[in-house]
Design a protein around this motif. Structure first.
Motif, PDB file in Angstrom:
ATOM      1  N   TYR A   1       0.951  -1.121   0.116  1.00 34.83           N
ATOM      2  CA  TYR A   1      -0.137   0.062   0.085  1.00 34.83           C
ATOM      3  C   TYR A   1       0.952   1.253  -0.046  1.00 34.83           C
ATOM      4  O   TYR A   1       1.831   1.061   0.387  1.00 34.83           O
ATOM      5  CB  TYR A   1      -0.862   0.188   1.038  1.00 34.83           C
ATOM      6  N   LYS A   2       0.341   2.329  -0.356  1.00 31.84           N
ATOM      7  CA  LYS A   2       1.088   3.544  -0.262  1.00 31.84           C
ATOM      8  C   LYS A   2       0.105   4.701   0.249  1.00 31.84           C
ATOM      9  O   LYS A   2      -1.050   4.727  -0.014  1.00 31.84           O
ATOM     10  CB  LYS A   2       1.712   3.936  -1.753  1.00 31.84           C
ATOM     11  N   MET A   3       0.548   5.517   0.945  1.00 33.15           N
ATOM     12  CA  MET A   3       0.089   6.699   1.224  1.00 33.15           C
ATOM     13  C   MET A   3       0.457   8.151   0.600  1.00 33.15           C
ATOM     14  O   MET A   3       1.687   7.941   0.542  1.00 33.15           O
ATOM     15  CB  MET A   3      -0.062   7.001   2.997  1.00 33.15           C
ATOM     16  N   GLY A   4      -0.328   8.872   0.187  1.00 33.73           N
ATOM     17  CA  GLY A   4       0.286  10.024  -0.419  1.00 33.73           C
ATOM     18  C   GLY A   4      -0.310  11.408   0.342  1.00 33.73           C
ATOM     19  O   GLY A   4      -1.372  11.117   0.993  1.00 33.73           O
TER      20      GLY A   4
ATOM     21  N   LEU B   1      12.482   4.687  -1.486  1.00 34.38           N
ATOM     22  CA  LEU B   1      12.162   5.593  -2.241  1.00 34.38           C
ATOM     23  C   LEU B   1      11.047   5.168  -3.048  1.00 34.38           C
ATOM     24  O   LEU B   1      10.881   4.140  -3.419  1.00 34.38           O
ATOM     25  CB  LEU B   1      13.340   5.703  -3.265  1.00 34.38           C
ATOM     26  N   GLU B   2      10.265   6.432  -3.333  1.00 33.54           N
ATOM     27  CA  GLU B   2       9.079   6.247  -4.231  1.00 33.54           C
ATOM     28  C   GLU B   2       9.436   6.900  -5.584  1.00 33.54           C
ATOM     29  O   GLU B   2       9.599   8.148  -5.414  1.00 33.54           O
ATOM     30  CB  GLU B   2       7.864   6.625  -3.631  1.00 33.54           C
ATOM     31  N   ILE B   3       9.140   6.321  -6.585  1.00 34.22           N
ATOM     32  CA  ILE B   3       8.916   6.884  -8.140  1.00 34.22           C
ATOM     33  C   ILE B   3       7.557   7.346  -8.117  1.00 34.22           C
ATOM     34  O   ILE B   3       6.872   6.292  -8.438  1.00 34.22           O
ATOM     35  CB  ILE B   3       9.909   6.411  -8.934  1.00 34.22           C
TER      36      ILE B   3
ATOM     37  N   THR C   1       4.779   5.138   3.724  1.00 37.09           N
ATOM     38  CA  THR C   1       4.054   5.943   4.481  1.00 37.09           C
ATOM     39  C   THR C   1       3.929   7.448   4.119  1.00 37.09           C
ATOM     40  O   THR C   1       2.909   8.272   4.775  1.00 37.09           O
ATOM     41  CB  THR C   1       4.615   5.957   5.985  1.00 37.09           C
ATOM     42  N   GLY C   2       4.718   7.710   3.090  1.00 38.28           N
ATOM     43  CA  GLY C   2       4.407   9.094   2.417  1.00 38.28           C
ATOM     44  C   GLY C   2       5.793   9.902   2.326  1.00 38.28           C
ATOM     45  O   GLY C   2       6.595   9.615   3.020  1.00 38.28           O
ATOM     46  N   GLY C   3       5.853  11.028   1.344  1.00 43.81           N
ATOM     47  CA  GLY C   3       7.230  11.641   1.260  1.00 43.81           C
ATOM     48  C   GLY C   3       7.643  12.414   2.630  1.00 43.81           C
ATOM     49  O   GLY C   3       7.000  13.032   3.288  1.00 43.81           O
ATOM     50  N   ILE C   4       8.951  12.192   2.872  1.00 44.03           N
ATOM     51  CA  ILE C   4       9.522  12.999   3.819  1.00 44.03           C
ATOM     52  C   ILE C   4      10.308  14.156   3.141  1.00 44.03           C
ATOM     53  O   ILE C   4      10.283  15.235   3.803  1.00 44.03           O
ATOM     54  CB  ILE C   4      10.739  11.960   4.551  1.00 44.03           C
TER      55      ILE C   4
ATOM     56  N   VAL D   1      11.173  11.371  -7.907  1.00 39.17           N
ATOM     57  CA  VAL D   1      11.457  10.545  -6.580  1.00 39.17           C
ATOM     58  C   VAL D   1      11.176  11.391  -5.378  1.00 39.17           C
ATOM     59  O   VAL D   1      11.532  12.572  -5.323  1.00 39.17           O
ATOM     60  CB  VAL D   1      12.962  10.185  -6.969  1.00 39.17           C
ATOM     61  N   GLU D   2      10.945  10.824  -4.297  1.00 37.31           N
ATOM     62  CA  GLU D   2      10.671  11.288  -3.118  1.00 37.31           C
ATOM     63  C   GLU D   2      11.332  10.032  -1.887  1.00 37.31           C
ATOM     64  O   GLU D   2      11.138   8.798  -2.110  1.00 37.31           O
ATOM     65  CB  GLU D   2       9.349  11.616  -2.687  1.00 37.31           C
ATOM     66  N   ALA D   3      11.643  10.715  -0.781  1.00 43.39           N
ATOM     67  CA  ALA D   3      12.272   9.650  -0.058  1.00 43.39           C
ATOM     68  C   ALA D   3      11.147   9.398   1.127  1.00 43.39           C
ATOM     69  O   ALA D   3      10.822  10.241   1.668  1.00 43.39           O
ATOM     70  CB  ALA D   3      13.615  10.140   0.826  1.00 43.39           C
ATOM     71  N   GLU D   4      10.925   8.270   1.547  1.00 45.70           N
ATOM     72  CA  GLU D   4       9.914   7.631   2.368  1.00 45.70           C
ATOM     73  C   GLU D   4      10.457   6.604   3.298  1.00 45.70           C
ATOM     74  O   GLU D   4      11.584   6.355   3.467  1.00 45.70           O
ATOM     75  CB  GLU D   4       8.881   7.055   1.667  1.00 45.70           C
ATOM     76  N   VAL D   5       9.527   6.294   4.372  1.00 46.77           N
ATOM     77  CA  VAL D   5       9.810   5.112   5.355  1.00 46.77           C
ATOM     78  C   VAL D   5       8.859   3.852   4.972  1.00 46.77           C
ATOM     79  O   VAL D   5       7.464   4.524   4.835  1.00 46.77           O
ATOM     80  CB  VAL D   5       9.902   5.411   6.746  1.00 46.77           C
TER      81      VAL D   5
HETATM   82 MG    MG Z   1       4.808   9.059  -1.971  1.00 44.12          MG
END
Ligand code: MG
Ligand code: 0L1
Length: 259
Positions: free
Chosen positions: A57-60, A135-137, A229-232, A102-106
């Protein structure tokens, strides 16, 4: 009358052909959030019917900055499929995308089932087996990466690829709400942030996902579920020959190359 399946097909073709399309809200001004999730569900059905499997799953829109930008007060969620997984230190090809960022996440991997609605971040941490730098692209299927909230929900929240780090950590072995992250491209610092930007603590993002799924009568989060969990950091546009690396306090590094 909205034909949810045909809009799902429209977005799936845009992804396959790497051709950006116009927003659904441009054609249907009454297209709302719940309609967006109906198109998203049809998109999931189409991908599953074509042989793909949901792997995470992804949260945005979990950071105050992104929520403000979209003028919303609640995050959104989507799904990661098998073909979206890129190994740590792996490669992606720029021609497989429209305009990737790209964004960094956990990411969290659950050690026990979680079912909403009143889950706390602390309960999430107790039921989490691993936390992983990721990382999420994202690659919006809409022209110029511009859309309204129902459009981006329909477009599976711009989900495109994820890179999970090779190192994993027990949730109480790292200060999960105080992880500083620096995102570099070709060695140059391009974005930075702290994990508290994700709803105060990325564990709260998992709790919110459980509540949202519960409210919609959808399945609970099962043991073994992976959740981005979403972009840091903010999302940074990618180009050919980029070497992307994110360095996390206490959690090491995750990286990939663009070819
Ligand atoms: Mg994201
Ligand atoms: O993962 C995200 O936070 C992205 C959600 C969709 C908004 C966007 O594509 O920027």
């Amino acid at each position: 009358m909205i034909d949810y399946r045909s809009f799902a097909d429209y977005l799936m073709k845009a992804e396959k052909q790497k051709q950006a399309v116009s927003c659904i809200t441009d054609q249907h001004s009454h297209f709302d959030l719940s309609m967006g999730y109906k198109v998203q569900q049809e998109l999931v059905n189409l991908k599953v019917e074509s042989g793909h499997q949901v792997t995470a799953y992804k949260m945005g829109l979990t950071s105050p900055a992104k929520m403000k930008q979209m003028n919303v007060s609640e995050p959104i969620y989507g799904y990661i499929f098998d073909y979206m997984n890129v190994p740590d230190k792996g490669k992606i090809k720029i021609e497989d995308f429209i305009h990737p960022k790209v964004e960094a996440e956990v990411a969290f991997i659950l050690g026990e089932d979680i079912e909403g609605p009143d889950i706390t971040g602390e309960q999430v941490l107790q039921k989490t087996e691993w936390v992983i730098p990721a990382l999420e692209i994202i690659d919006s299927r809409y022209k110029d990466f511009r859309f309204r909230l129902p459009d981006v929900i329909a477009d599976n929240t711009s989900a495109s690829r994820i890179v999970l780090g090779n190192q994993r950590f027990r949730p109480y072995d790292v200060p999960i709400d105080l992880i500083g992250v620096s995102l570099t491209i070709n060695g140059e610092a391009r974005a930075s942030g702290e994990s508290s930007a994700v709803l105060g603590n990325p564990a709260n993002s998992v709790a919110m996902l459980a509540s949202m799924l519960y409210a919609e009568g959808k399945k609970k989060l099962k043991k073994g579920s992976v959740i981005l969990t979403g972009g840091i950091t903010e999302a940074v546009l990618l180009e050919k020959e980029d070497r992307v690396a994110a360095r996390y306090d206490h959690m090491g590094e995750v990286s990939f190359d663009v070819r």
